[in-house]
Design a protein around this motif. Sequence first.
Motif, PDB file in Angstrom:
ATOM      1  N   MET A 115       2.350   1.761  -3.534  1.00  0.00           N
ATOM      2  CA  MET A 115       1.332   2.191  -4.494  1.00  0.00           C
ATOM      3  C   MET A 115       0.918   3.646  -4.264  1.00  0.00           C
ATOM      4  SD  MET A 115      -2.473   0.728  -4.831  1.00  0.00           S
ATOM      5  CE  MET A 115      -2.776   1.647  -3.296  1.00  0.00           C
ATOM      6  N   HIS A 116       0.670   4.007  -2.992  1.00  0.00           N
ATOM      7  CA  HIS A 116       0.239   5.379  -2.707  1.00  0.00           C
ATOM      8  C   HIS A 116       1.356   6.386  -3.009  1.00  0.00           C
ATOM      9  CE1 HIS A 116      -3.768   4.726  -1.240  1.00  0.00           C
ATOM     10  NE2 HIS A 116      -3.390   3.858  -0.333  1.00  0.00           N
ATOM     11  N   ARG A 149       1.676   6.987  -6.681  1.00  0.00           N
ATOM     12  CA  ARG A 149       0.579   7.828  -7.146  1.00  0.00           C
ATOM     13  C   ARG A 149       0.835   9.298  -6.805  1.00  0.00           C
ATOM     14  NH1 ARG A 149      -3.112   9.266 -10.682  1.00  0.00           N
ATOM     15  NH2 ARG A 149      -5.123   9.861  -9.827  1.00  0.00           N
ATOM     16  N   SER A 197       0.829  -1.191   0.000  1.00  0.00           N
ATOM     17  CA  SER A 197       0.000   0.000   0.000  1.00  0.00           C
ATOM     18  C   SER A 197       0.873   1.255   0.000  1.00  0.00           C
ATOM     19  CB  SER A 197      -0.889  -0.040   1.248  1.00  0.00           C
ATOM     20  OG  SER A 197      -2.014   0.748   1.092  1.00  0.00           O
TER      21      SER A 197
END
Lengths: 134, 134, 134, 134, 134, 134
Positions: free
Chosen positions: A48-49, A52, A45
């Motif tokens: 991925m964050h 982004r 997580s």
Amino acid sequence: MPTVKLIEEGSDDLRIQAVFADIKATRKITKIPAIWQALANDPISLEMHWLRVKTLMSDGALPRVIKEMIAVAVSVTNGCDYCINSHLTAAENLGMTDEQRNELFAVIGLYNQFNALVQAYQLEPDTLPKAARE
Amino acid sequence: MPTVKLIEEGSDDLRIQAVFADIKATRKITKIPAIWQALANDPISLEMHWLRVKTLMSDGALPRVIKEMIAVAVSVTNGCDYCINSHLTAAENLGMTDEQRNELFAVIGLYNQFNALVQAYQLEPDTLPKAARE
Amino acid sequence: MPTVKLIEEGSDDLRIQAVFADIKATRKITKIPAIWQALANDPISLEMHWLRVKTLMSDGALPRVIKEMIAVAVSVTNGCDYCINSHLTAAENLGMTDEQRNELFAVIGLYNQFNALVQAYQLEPDTLPKAARE
Amino acid sequence: MPTVKLIEEGSDDLRIQAVFADIKATRKITKIPAIWQALANDPISLEMHWLRVKTLMSDGALPRVIKEMIAVAVSVTNGCDYCINSHLTAAENLGMTDEQRNELFAVIGLYNQFNALVQAYQLEPDTLPKAARE
Amino acid sequence: MPTVKLIEEGSDDLRIQAVFADIKATRKITKIPAIWQALANDPISLEMHWLRVKTLMSDGALPRVIKEMIAVAVSVTNGCDYCINSHLTAAENLGMTDEQRNELFAVIGLYNQFNALVQAYQLEPDTLPKAARE
Amino acid sequence: MPTVKLIEEGSDDLRIQAVFADIKATRKITKIPAIWQALANDPISLEMHWLRVKTLMSDGALPRVIKEMIAVAVSVTNGCDYCINSHLTAAENLGMTDEQRNELFAVIGLYNQFNALVQAYQLEPDTLPKAARE
């Protein structure tokens, strides 16, 4: 008090180490903000964050400083103290002046008022003249 | 259905006529948006709000198109349909490109997510390095 | 600082005593949470709210731990610090694992983002295939 | 009315085609929901968001039907009509019973009330007995 | 920690001095609340907002104490701690009794619950019998 | 479209019949509002909620018309269309004048603005002079 453990920088997890190093290099900071320490409880997580945020919150069709101001507008409207502080500092460090901050706050305040008035009046959207909208 | 009468343009009230004429001239539009028709139920309120919008929502320390994008961010976060349509159209008419709109929406979405994550984690604001903040 | 007096456990009011005793017995706790001390300023209100919570927040069609997670989702979205702490602790004490908490937070974050995107896009509900919905 | 073009299924863009095909196969549906058609204005964004939803919204530490109920709780609290319909239908198709839906709605309603009461009372979080929280 | 400088009462700016003096005289207080100190970073904004508050928040078609209760309802629903404290104190100083405060809080709580239930049920407004609404 | 069946007045369930009859008698209306038809999917919930509304939303320490205005303030701030219409009609039928409605809306609008400004400024509550608060 945080509801999860904040993962320290000396973590053994190589993915966490890599993301933390990239955050510090990209943002030119020496201390990892708490949001990334909290997200690191789930390393996938976290990756991925960060990917982004790194991609979106850079200069693009809109300059990054404007994106940080937009993030301030969202955070003020939601009442998120941590987020307001974080994005305001980012915008200031990217060159937002006091006059720009005053206008930013004034616009946020004004349209929270107008949003409420429009709800009170129960208005239907105006017929819009923009061709592309049809 | 509106909860108040929408005052038509042919109103006998001279103050209403003057504000409506100024809105059309300033915004270069031919039809008064419903929010001003609703506010006209109280002409003093109409004058005061229009004066405020006219002054603030012009180019200043921030260009007007950026202010309209900030108003979109507030309106999306509050879920005000009329307001989203209104400010989005204004921003488009002031030159916001599709790429800028995509980035605007993406930033609004991303930080509504992060605001929620920060609340879930119950994070205290980071210690901020900005001198002016102390 | 609380805006009302927090009624202590040694209250003379028999209804308050009875509810406080039931809360401690039902929840297996030794200290009355502040929300019930605040509600006790109006003993009838205290009784009614506790009866409702006791009935609804027990195992039913949904297990109580799931109901506490739903309460976390509501509380995070509203940004209520007291409530987030309270329901998160309850869920943990009922067996919610760290992996479940991570997924809970991730779902809450993701759909605060999608809610904002849907508002920005101004989407009409999809035509739904569920027979019972027609 | 949508503020962006809804990209149709017959799009020439191969990435869009691939994501749309995967959505239909994974969700066992024959029509692409509007949110994905809107996101397809930015194909990279479409891919990233779908990958995230596909991964998170499957059975994990929590079953998918529970995750859809949590998404309902978020969407009701934010007042997002499209989202409420979408997640409610998903939960029903995954087996949520009418009794479970009644309890879900009741919990959402109850804690929107308690969140407001806690704000009104301005309560500080209770001291929490959970060891892991310290 | 405030994000802007709080302007002290001994400011050299004559407009700020005049507004601060009027606030203290009108509200019969000896210390300027922080919101006015923050707004004073932009003296024109300070003047305009104070004029608006002074005019609207006096006895009119509704008595001021009722207007302060309405402000409490807005502030609780938005979760603004400073605002809740400020308007609650004002209402108390204007004569709101403990019983009235209990009813005020109960109504705020109840309708935050019903608002959520109505969203969950996705109800269309009832056909309204009031003639003036047509 | 409602997400649950709206129970019609001719229901066989005696508890539903009794509550529906009491709602019509108490409110002096001839048609059951949709919220009660939706709640009737769970007759016990219907009874409990109606009892609460009937008791609280009557003249007490505050007159009912003021309570309906407070409900309007909550509903506007939450953006609940059904609820705004419902409570506004109730307030009008209880004697709220157009001037009172204008002031009600203006106060709701003003403090949605000030709530946002206070969040932007990140203000700590003022030290409060009220003895009872200490």
